[in-house]
Design an enzyme around this catalytic site. Structure first.
Site, PDB file in Angstrom:
ATOM      1  N   ASP A 330      80.329  43.071  26.274  1.00 11.46           N
ATOM      2  CA  ASP A 330      80.604  42.803  24.875  1.00 11.46           C
ATOM      3  C   ASP A 330      79.475  41.950  24.282  1.00 11.46           C
ATOM      4  O   ASP A 330      79.026  40.979  24.905  1.00 11.46           O
ATOM      5  CB  ASP A 330      81.941  42.069  24.767  1.00 11.46           C
ATOM      6  CG  ASP A 330      82.356  41.820  23.337  1.00 11.46           C
ATOM      7  OD1 ASP A 330      82.554  42.805  22.613  1.00 11.46           O
ATOM      8  OD2 ASP A 330      82.487  40.643  22.951  1.00 11.46           O
ATOM      9  N   GLU A 359      76.820  46.354  24.155  1.00 15.04           N
ATOM     10  CA  GLU A 359      76.504  46.374  22.733  1.00 15.04           C
ATOM     11  C   GLU A 359      75.147  45.697  22.510  1.00 15.04           C
ATOM     12  O   GLU A 359      74.960  44.548  22.910  1.00 15.04           O
ATOM     13  CB  GLU A 359      77.575  45.631  21.942  1.00 15.04           C
ATOM     14  CG  GLU A 359      78.942  46.304  21.962  1.00 15.04           C
ATOM     15  CD  GLU A 359      79.975  45.515  21.195  1.00 15.04           C
ATOM     16  OE1 GLU A 359      80.553  46.057  20.240  1.00 15.04           O
ATOM     17  OE2 GLU A 359      80.206  44.337  21.541  1.00 15.04           O
TER      18      GLU A 359
END
Length: 652
Positions: A330, A359
């Protein structure tokens, strides 16, 4: 606060041992923690996981490099513990061990566990699935609760929303496969689980409240979330049941990817990290405040050696103890590039086939220079790690943050250039000179292609908003065209649970709120109820033809290495975009060693013609996912809003 020269401090105090936490061996239990500036550390032992029945509190001995140590000459399996850290001989804070690998209800107290006693029967016999490289994977993003919470799941009521639902066999809804039977039928290779590490915002002691969260609010990074277990008070229960989940998927050849959230902690001053060693594990601005690159109140300092070590030790634990097959990071851009590369090296030592992707953006500004962070635009510096391809996402369905914005499948006639970049795996391609911002990947293995994930509107809801004037039948064609692009492009395809049968997230309106095109759908369902988030398996029955199409696409992709090329050299040698009079009619040829496919995308509302290379072809996949063996040569017609695939007939 402490004003530290962190680089010098790390050189003086870094600890390289792999024994932090509670370690049982040969009839004794050894506790070690790291806090160089503490003036005292105490081990607190408890009988219960809520910290109500303290057995004793023992002073710990300071060793070199800021390590504190105490040894108990007995096996403490099943005993709970915390540490109390003292600073400046006056301030004391009791907290759970950041290295705790098990915990009591709600994660406030650590637990000593003999992990050998948590293995389900047959655990050591089940092998991990093989995955040569990321392009061989087809990843399916799942939330543990969403998967089975609805009664249509066919899962036993006591298992709904729990880890063990993944191990329930034979589940159906009116004859249609659900849950693990659905995963097997669809043909995906990996299940990506939204965070299952212990998170803060669901009260595990009150399951009747049916609380919900995605889990991006981390509390204990090495413990499992208890709300997904059938008994959150028993530390071994959640461990055993999660292993049952992993084992059930592995038995069916499906890998398990964990969504990990090392970029921030849910609590800041009250977090176990801050109480263990203030102002070390988080990044601090020059004015002494906590930086907030996560948008969640803080960000962790991966560039500090002991935070980096914590991440590596944690990932090593998950990969070995639980046989995890991949990790999704994340807000990975908050981690420094050096740490990301070291993590990849360490995972390779365990198993080079472990997937690693994340990400390539942050949730805010970080004080660490941008050229040191794992942003997507720095991708060439960590080319062995995958990144979510927001370029192909937005070219397919339109801009994520404008629900009315259209993409290639819904009428945008300016998306084809960016789309071609994504089709080629986002690597440099000899035929493409424009849309340079969408050419960012070091290799196609780095491109995680998707158009739907847990964030933002589902693809179907987005189409219901942006193409509201079209009929449902037309929007279904758009959805299937989007699926074909994601699954047949070079790179690693990523789809969300239920996307294959038009998942929707209906929103409960507030009292007095008037419905409109947008607000009837949830675009940020992180804490929405089951009404919004749970999978309604009856939709698979209702939209069976959509599911069958996704299934056919996955079967086609897995059937030929031409859809799964893993070097940019192969992509340039074997993928050729074909000339069409209309730039928006996209077609390309995949050819190697006598095998040849032609893929065509028609974004228009009427038939469009496409040319074929020399030779005879047959229709390998039509707009329904079926094939037709009738030979075709010269040209073909692609139906409106659809993708078709032709394959050359050998020896003709």
């Amino acid at each position: 606060m402490y004003r530290l020269n962190y680089e010098q401090f790390d050189r003086d105090n870094q600890y390289i041992g792999n024994d932090l936490g509670a370690v049982m061996k040969e009839g004794k239990t050894v506790f070690k923690t790291w806090s160089p500036l503490a003036t005292g550390v105490y081990l607190n032992l408890y009988l219960d996981g809520e910290g109500k029945s303290r057995l004793e509190s023992l002073p710990m001995e300071r060793l070199d490099h800021g390590v504190w140590y105490v040894e108990i000459l007995r096996d403490l399996d099943g005993v709970f513990y915390t540490y109390t850290f003292e600073f400046d001989h006056k301030t004391r804070h009791e907290t759970i061990d950041i290295y705790a690998k098990a915990c009591g209800v709600n994660g406030n107290v650590g637990a000593v566990v003999n992990f050998k006693t948590t293995n389900p029967e047959g655990w050591d016999k089940v092998k991990k699935p093989k995955c040569r490289n990321a392009c061989d994977a087809v990843v399916y993003e799942c939330h543990v609760r969403d998967f089975s919470a609805d009664s249509s799941s066919g899962v036993a009521p006591e298992h709904r929303g729990k880890y063990v639902a993944f191990a329930d066999k034979g589940t159906k809804y009116q004859g249609v496969n659900t849950c693990i039977e659905h995963l097997k039928e669809l043909g995906i290779t990996h299940v990506h689980l939204l965070p299952v590490e212990d998170y803060a915002t669901v009260d595990e002691s009150k399951p009747w409240l049916n609380q919900y969260n995605w889990g991006y609010d981390p509390k204990n990074f090495n413990c499992l979330e208890g709300s997904y277990s059938t008994d959150p008070y028993d530390p071994k229960c959640r461990i055993r049941e999660f292993k049952q989940l992993v084992m059930a998927l592995h038995e069916n050849g499906i890998g398990v990817v964990m969504d990990v959230v090392y970029n921030h902690t849910y609590y800041t001053e009250e977090s176990a990290f801050e109480r263990s060693f203030p102002y070390y594990y988080h990044r601090i601005r020059n004015d002494g405040s906590f930086s907030n690159g996560s948008g969640c109140g803080n960000e962790t300092a991966s560039n500090h050696m002991m935070m980096r070590k914590f991440m590596i030790d944690s990932l090593r634990f998950w990969a070995t103890e639980y046989k995890i097959d991949g990790f999704r990071f994340d807000l990975m851009a908050l981690h420094d590039i050096e740490t990301v590369n070291i993590i990849r090296d360490e995972l390779n030592k365990i198993d080079p086939q472990i997937l690693m992707y994340g990400e390539g953006w942050t949730g805010g500004e970080s004080p660490l220079p941008a050229d040191r962070l794992a942003y997507k635009w720095n991708s060439y510096q960590f080319g062995r790690v995958g990144l979510f391809n927001d370029n192909i996402r937005d070219s397919i369905k339109g801009g994520t943050f404008n629900p009315y914005d259209k993409g290639f499948v819904s009428g945008n006639r300016n998306a084809a250039s960016t789309l071609r970049r994504g089709i080629a795996g986002s690597v440099p391609h000899y035929q493409i000179n424009d849309a340079k911002e969408a050419c960012w990947a070091f290799e196609p293995t780095q491109a995680v292609n998707y158009c739907e994930a847990h964030d933002n509107n589902t693809l179907w809801d987005k189409l219901c908003i942006s193409a509201k004037n079209d009929s449902e039948g037309v929007r279904i064609k758009m959805d299937k065209l989007a699926a074909a692009i994601v699954i047949l492009s070079q790179g690693m395809p990523f789809i969300q649970l239920g996307q294959d049968f038009l998942r929707s997230k209906p929103r409960i309106l507030k009292e007095g709120e008037a419905p409109n095109d947008v607000n009837i759908y949830s675009h940020d369902s992180y804490n929405a109820p089951d009404y919004t988030n749970s999978i309604k398996w009856n939709r698979k029955l209702e939209y069976k033809e959509v599911f069958e199409y996704y299934k056919a696409l996955i079967r086609l992709r897995k059937g030929s290495p031409l859809f799964r090329m893993y070097t940019k050299e192969d992509v340039n040698a074997h993928l050729h975009f074909m000339h069409n009079d209309d730039w928006n009619c996209v077609s390309w040829k995949l050819e190697k060693d006598g095998e040849c496919y032609v893929i065509a995308l028609n974004p228009y509302y009427e038939n469009r013609g496409f040319g074929l290379p020399e030779g005879s072809f047959y229709l390998r996949l039509d707009e329904s996912g079926k094939m037709n063996k009738q030979p075709v040569s010269g040209s073909f017609v692609c139906p409106p809003l659809s993708a078709v695939v032709y394959k050359r007939i050998k020896n003709i």
